[in-house]
Every structure is written in structure tokens, then in C-alpha cells.
Design a protein around this motif. Structure first.
Motif, PDB file in Angstrom:
ATOM      1  N   VAL A 183       0.843  -1.201   0.000  1.00  0.00           N
ATOM      2  CA  VAL A 183       0.000   0.000   0.000  1.00  0.00           C
ATOM      3  C   VAL A 183       0.876   1.249   0.000  1.00  0.00           C
ATOM      4  O   VAL A 183       0.594   2.217  -0.713  1.00  0.00           O
ATOM      5  CB  VAL A 183      -0.976  -0.013   1.188  1.00  0.00           C
ATOM      6  CG1 VAL A 183      -1.692   1.321   1.328  1.00  0.00           C
ATOM      7  CG2 VAL A 183      -1.993  -1.134   1.024  1.00  0.00           C
ATOM      8  N   GLY A 184       1.946   1.242   0.772  1.00  0.00           N
ATOM      9  CA  GLY A 184       2.862   2.385   0.788  1.00  0.00           C
ATOM     10  C   GLY A 184       3.441   2.658  -0.590  1.00  0.00           C
ATOM     11  O   GLY A 184       3.521   3.809  -1.025  1.00  0.00           O
ATOM     12  N   ALA A 185       3.837   1.614  -1.319  1.00  0.00           N
ATOM     13  CA  ALA A 185       4.395   1.787  -2.666  1.00  0.00           C
ATOM     14  C   ALA A 185       3.347   2.376  -3.619  1.00  0.00           C
ATOM     15  O   ALA A 185       3.662   3.254  -4.436  1.00  0.00           O
ATOM     16  CB  ALA A 185       4.908   0.449  -3.205  1.00  0.00           C
ATOM     17  N   ILE A 186       2.115   1.904  -3.510  1.00  0.00           N
ATOM     18  CA  ILE A 186       1.056   2.426  -4.374  1.00  0.00           C
ATOM     19  C   ILE A 186       0.773   3.894  -4.050  1.00  0.00           C
ATOM     20  O   ILE A 186       0.668   4.736  -4.954  1.00  0.00           O
ATOM     21  CB  ILE A 186      -0.223   1.566  -4.239  1.00  0.00           C
ATOM     22  CG1 ILE A 186       0.037   0.159  -4.762  1.00  0.00           C
ATOM     23  CG2 ILE A 186      -1.399   2.216  -4.973  1.00  0.00           C
ATOM     24  CD1 ILE A 186      -1.041  -0.861  -4.399  1.00  0.00           C
ATOM     25  N   LEU A 187       0.665   4.204  -2.761  1.00  0.00           N
ATOM     26  CA  LEU A 187       0.394   5.596  -2.367  1.00  0.00           C
ATOM     27  C   LEU A 187       1.555   6.512  -2.759  1.00  0.00           C
ATOM     28  O   LEU A 187       1.340   7.643  -3.212  1.00  0.00           O
ATOM     29  CB  LEU A 187       0.103   5.676  -0.872  1.00  0.00           C
ATOM     30  CG  LEU A 187      -1.196   5.000  -0.426  1.00  0.00           C
ATOM     31  CD1 LEU A 187      -1.296   4.985   1.092  1.00  0.00           C
ATOM     32  CD2 LEU A 187      -2.409   5.667  -1.050  1.00  0.00           C
ATOM     33  N   ASP A 188       2.798   6.029  -2.600  1.00  0.00           N
ATOM     34  CA  ASP A 188       3.966   6.805  -3.038  1.00  0.00           C
ATOM     35  C   ASP A 188       3.884   7.091  -4.537  1.00  0.00           C
ATOM     36  O   ASP A 188       4.114   8.217  -4.980  1.00  0.00           O
ATOM     37  CB  ASP A 188       5.273   6.054  -2.746  1.00  0.00           C
ATOM     38  CG  ASP A 188       5.692   6.100  -1.292  1.00  0.00           C
ATOM     39  OD1 ASP A 188       5.261   7.020  -0.559  1.00  0.00           O
ATOM     40  OD2 ASP A 188       6.458   5.199  -0.883  1.00  0.00           O
ATOM     41  N   ALA A 189       3.566   6.064  -5.311  1.00  0.00           N
ATOM     42  CA  ALA A 189       3.506   6.206  -6.769  1.00  0.00           C
ATOM     43  C   ALA A 189       2.434   7.203  -7.191  1.00  0.00           C
ATOM     44  O   ALA A 189       2.574   7.874  -8.222  1.00  0.00           O
ATOM     45  CB  ALA A 189       3.240   4.842  -7.420  1.00  0.00           C
ATOM     46  N   CYS A 190       1.386   7.313  -6.390  1.00  0.00           N
ATOM     47  CA  CYS A 190       0.298   8.250  -6.703  1.00  0.00           C
ATOM     48  C   CYS A 190       0.529   9.634  -6.108  1.00  0.00           C
ATOM     49  O   CYS A 190      -0.278  10.540  -6.316  1.00  0.00           O
ATOM     50  CB  CYS A 190      -1.026   7.686  -6.189  1.00  0.00           C
ATOM     51  SG  CYS A 190      -1.573   6.211  -7.072  1.00  0.00           S
ATOM     52  N   GLY A 191       1.591   9.790  -5.346  1.00  0.00           N
ATOM     53  CA  GLY A 191       1.912  11.096  -4.778  1.00  0.00           C
ATOM     54  C   GLY A 191       1.165  11.437  -3.502  1.00  0.00           C
ATOM     55  O   GLY A 191       1.067  12.609  -3.139  1.00  0.00           O
ATOM     56  N   HIS A 192       0.656  10.442  -2.803  1.00  0.00           N
ATOM     57  CA  HIS A 192      -0.092  10.682  -1.570  1.00  0.00           C
ATOM     58  C   HIS A 192       0.810  10.519  -0.353  1.00  0.00           C
ATOM     59  O   HIS A 192       1.740   9.720  -0.361  1.00  0.00           O
ATOM     60  CB  HIS A 192      -1.263   9.709  -1.444  1.00  0.00           C
ATOM     61  CG  HIS A 192      -2.236   9.781  -2.577  1.00  0.00           C
ATOM     62  ND1 HIS A 192      -2.853  10.946  -2.962  1.00  0.00           N
ATOM     63  CD2 HIS A 192      -2.697   8.821  -3.417  1.00  0.00           C
ATOM     64  CE1 HIS A 192      -3.652  10.707  -3.981  1.00  0.00           C
ATOM     65  NE2 HIS A 192      -3.567   9.417  -4.285  1.00  0.00           N
ATOM     66  N   SER A 193       0.501  11.262   0.701  1.00  0.00           N
ATOM     67  CA  SER A 193       1.190  11.063   1.976  1.00  0.00           C
ATOM     68  C   SER A 193       0.358  10.094   2.812  1.00  0.00           C
ATOM     69  O   SER A 193      -0.848   9.954   2.592  1.00  0.00           O
ATOM     70  CB  SER A 193       1.359  12.397   2.704  1.00  0.00           C
ATOM     71  OG  SER A 193       0.101  12.973   2.992  1.00  0.00           O
ATOM     72  N   TYR A 194       0.997   9.433   3.771  1.00  0.00           N
ATOM     73  CA  TYR A 194       0.277   8.437   4.553  1.00  0.00           C
ATOM     74  C   TYR A 194       0.970   8.177   5.873  1.00  0.00           C
ATOM     75  O   TYR A 194       2.140   8.492   6.058  1.00  0.00           O
ATOM     76  CB  TYR A 194       0.123   7.117   3.775  1.00  0.00           C
ATOM     77  CG  TYR A 194       1.433   6.546   3.280  1.00  0.00           C
ATOM     78  CD1 TYR A 194       2.159   5.649   4.041  1.00  0.00           C
ATOM     79  CD2 TYR A 194       1.957   6.920   2.041  1.00  0.00           C
ATOM     80  CE1 TYR A 194       3.362   5.130   3.588  1.00  0.00           C
ATOM     81  CE2 TYR A 194       3.150   6.407   1.587  1.00  0.00           C
ATOM     82  CZ  TYR A 194       3.851   5.516   2.354  1.00  0.00           C
ATOM     83  OH  TYR A 194       5.043   5.012   1.914  1.00  0.00           O
ATOM     84  N   ARG A 195       0.194   7.598   6.786  1.00  0.00           N
ATOM     85  CA  ARG A 195       0.704   7.133   8.077  1.00  0.00           C
ATOM     86  C   ARG A 195       0.175   5.726   8.299  1.00  0.00           C
ATOM     87  O   ARG A 195      -0.948   5.421   7.917  1.00  0.00           O
ATOM     88  CB  ARG A 195       0.212   8.036   9.214  1.00  0.00           C
ATOM     89  CG  ARG A 195       0.692   9.477   9.168  1.00  0.00           C
ATOM     90  CD  ARG A 195       2.130   9.638   9.619  1.00  0.00           C
ATOM     91  NE  ARG A 195       2.407   9.069  10.914  1.00  0.00           N
ATOM     92  CZ  ARG A 195       2.352   9.720  12.065  1.00  0.00           C
ATOM     93  NH1 ARG A 195       2.037  10.999  12.084  1.00  0.00           N
ATOM     94  NH2 ARG A 195       2.600   9.109  13.202  1.00  0.00           N
ATOM     95  N   PHE A 196       0.972   4.876   8.943  1.00  0.00           N
ATOM     96  CA  PHE A 196       0.555   3.511   9.248  1.00  0.00           C
ATOM     97  C   PHE A 196       0.110   3.393  10.700  1.00  0.00           C
ATOM     98  O   PHE A 196       0.706   4.004  11.594  1.00  0.00           O
ATOM     99  CB  PHE A 196       1.701   2.519   9.033  1.00  0.00           C
ATOM    100  CG  PHE A 196       2.035   2.266   7.602  1.00  0.00           C
ATOM    101  CD1 PHE A 196       3.273   2.602   7.103  1.00  0.00           C
ATOM    102  CD2 PHE A 196       1.113   1.682   6.753  1.00  0.00           C
ATOM    103  CE1 PHE A 196       3.588   2.371   5.775  1.00  0.00           C
ATOM    104  CE2 PHE A 196       1.419   1.438   5.429  1.00  0.00           C
ATOM    105  CZ  PHE A 196       2.656   1.787   4.937  1.00  0.00           C
ATOM    106  N   ALA A 197      -0.903   2.577  10.917  1.00  0.00           N
ATOM    107  CA  ALA A 197      -1.316   2.142  12.243  1.00  0.00           C
ATOM    108  C   ALA A 197      -1.380   0.620  12.182  1.00  0.00           C
ATOM    109  O   ALA A 197      -1.961   0.066  11.250  1.00  0.00           O
ATOM    110  CB  ALA A 197      -2.679   2.719  12.610  1.00  0.00           C
ATOM    111  N   ALA A 198      -0.801  -0.056  13.163  1.00  0.00           N
ATOM    112  CA  ALA A 198      -0.738  -1.517  13.146  1.00  0.00           C
ATOM    113  C   ALA A 198      -1.947  -2.175  13.809  1.00  0.00           C
ATOM    114  O   ALA A 198      -2.073  -3.398  13.791  1.00  0.00           O
ATOM    115  CB  ALA A 198       0.542  -2.005  13.815  1.00  0.00           C
ATOM    116  N   ASN A 199      -2.831  -1.372  14.387  1.00  0.00           N
ATOM    117  CA  ASN A 199      -4.052  -1.909  15.002  1.00  0.00           C
ATOM    118  C   ASN A 199      -5.073  -0.790  15.141  1.00  0.00           C
ATOM    119  O   ASN A 199      -4.773   0.385  14.890  1.00  0.00           O
ATOM    120  CB  ASN A 199      -3.744  -2.575  16.357  1.00  0.00           C
ATOM    121  CG  ASN A 199      -3.134  -1.599  17.349  1.00  0.00           C
ATOM    122  OD1 ASN A 199      -3.715  -0.579  17.686  1.00  0.00           O
ATOM    123  ND2 ASN A 199      -1.936  -1.929  17.830  1.00  0.00           N
ATOM    124  N   GLY A 200      -6.281  -1.150  15.548  1.00  0.00           N
ATOM    125  CA  GLY A 200      -7.349  -0.166  15.659  1.00  0.00           C
ATOM    126  C   GLY A 200      -7.104   0.898  16.716  1.00  0.00           C
ATOM    127  O   GLY A 200      -7.506   2.051  16.551  1.00  0.00           O
TER     128      GLY A 200
END
Length: 164
Positions: free
Chosen positions: A16-33
Motif C-alpha cells: 500500500v505504501g508503494a502504491i500511495l507513493d507512486a500516486c503522490g499521496h502522503s500516509y501514516r501507518f497504524a498496526a491496530n485499531g
């Protein structure tokens, strides 16, 4: 777009990070709810990609809590369920928990990119110009590699399905 990715599996996070990077989006990960709710309180996100099955607090419970909190503020962030469960009632369960859309695993880059583009106009307008044919191609390459790795990676859901 600024995206919250609530996903506990490292391979899916990388894909998902690679796809979002390729689309130019910023993101943060959470490993649980629980982490997802904490990040939701601290930052403004345009979109949430929410895994259904996570430790501590699952994606259904986290999404319902986000909707409860939004009821007081009048806000609404678009939540896309990302789940290995592909039965009709699974989609209905996601929607009942307050999720807006549904994506099955293994994640296919083109499907995720299409959902990103289909986000409500107020959410995706800032990102519309950032996605180019090159980004989509890069996302496709990342998706193919990630989908193969995701299929091979054992998860509790895959192990349960294989045992059934």
C-alpha cells in the motif's frame, strides 16, 4: 491526499505504501485499531484504508468508533475496508460498521488506484492532479510484486480458510 493506513501485516503495509507513493499521496501507518484511533485524533486524514482483522481493536470496531466521534463534529472521512473476506455478507458488515467502500485482498494496485480516484470530490480534489499515467504504471508494478508476496504470506485468515 493524506491517508491513514490501518494494517497490521508488513507486506500489505509495503504494498500500500508503494502504491500511495507512486500516486503522490502522503500516509501514516497504524498496526491496530487503537493506533488508528489515536492517529485519527491527532491528524486530519482525507481517507482511511482500514483492515478488518487487526489485533487489539479490529477495523470494524475502529470504524464504528470513528463514526461515533464524527457524529459530534459533523465530519466524515472516507473509510475503505481492506479485507481478505470476500463474501457478500462481509461487504455488508463493513458498510454496517460505517465504512464507505470495500477492497478485497490480495490488493490489486489498479483497484486501489481506482478507489483513490473515486473518493468524494471534496476529499480527492487536491490529489487529482498528482496522479499521472506514470504513477499508475508504477503502482501496477508495485501491485504485481506485492500481490505475489501477499499471496505467499501466511495470515490467520488464510490459515483458517486453508483449514476449512
Amino acid at each position: 491526499m493524506h491517508v491513514l493506513v490501518a494494517e497490521d501485516h508488513p507486506v500489505n503495509q509495503a504494498l500500500v505504501g508503494a502504491i500511495l507513493d507512486a500516486c503522490g499521496h502522503s500516509y501514516r501507518f497504524a498496526a491496530n485499531g487503537v493506533e488508528a484511533l489515536a492517529l485519527f485524533e491527532r491528524e486530519r486524514f482525507d481517507l482511511i484504508l482500514m483492515d478488518g482483522q487487526m489485533p487489539e481493536l479490529d477495523g470494524y470496531q475502529a470504524s464504528a468508533e470513528i463514526r461515533r466521534r464524527e457524529a459530534g463534529s459533523g465530519g466524515h472521512v472516507h473509510i475503505i475496508a481492506v479485507t481478505a473476506h470476500a463474501m457478500k455478507n462481509d461487504r455488508e458488515q463493513c458498510l454496517a460498521a460505517g465504512m464507505d467502500d470495500y477492497l478485497t485482498k490480495p490488493i490489486v494496485a489498479e483497484e486501489l488506484v481506482a478507489l483513490l480516484r473515486a473518493c468524494p470530490p471534496g476529499v480527492a480534489a487536491a490529489a487529482a492532479g498528482a496522479e499521472s499515467a506514470e504513477a499508475a504504471e508504477a503502482a501496477g508494478a508495485a501491485g504485481a510484486a506485492g500481490a505475489a508476496a501477499t499471496k505467499a504470506a501466511p495470515t490467520p485468515q488464510r490459515e483458517a480458510a486453508a483449514a476449512a
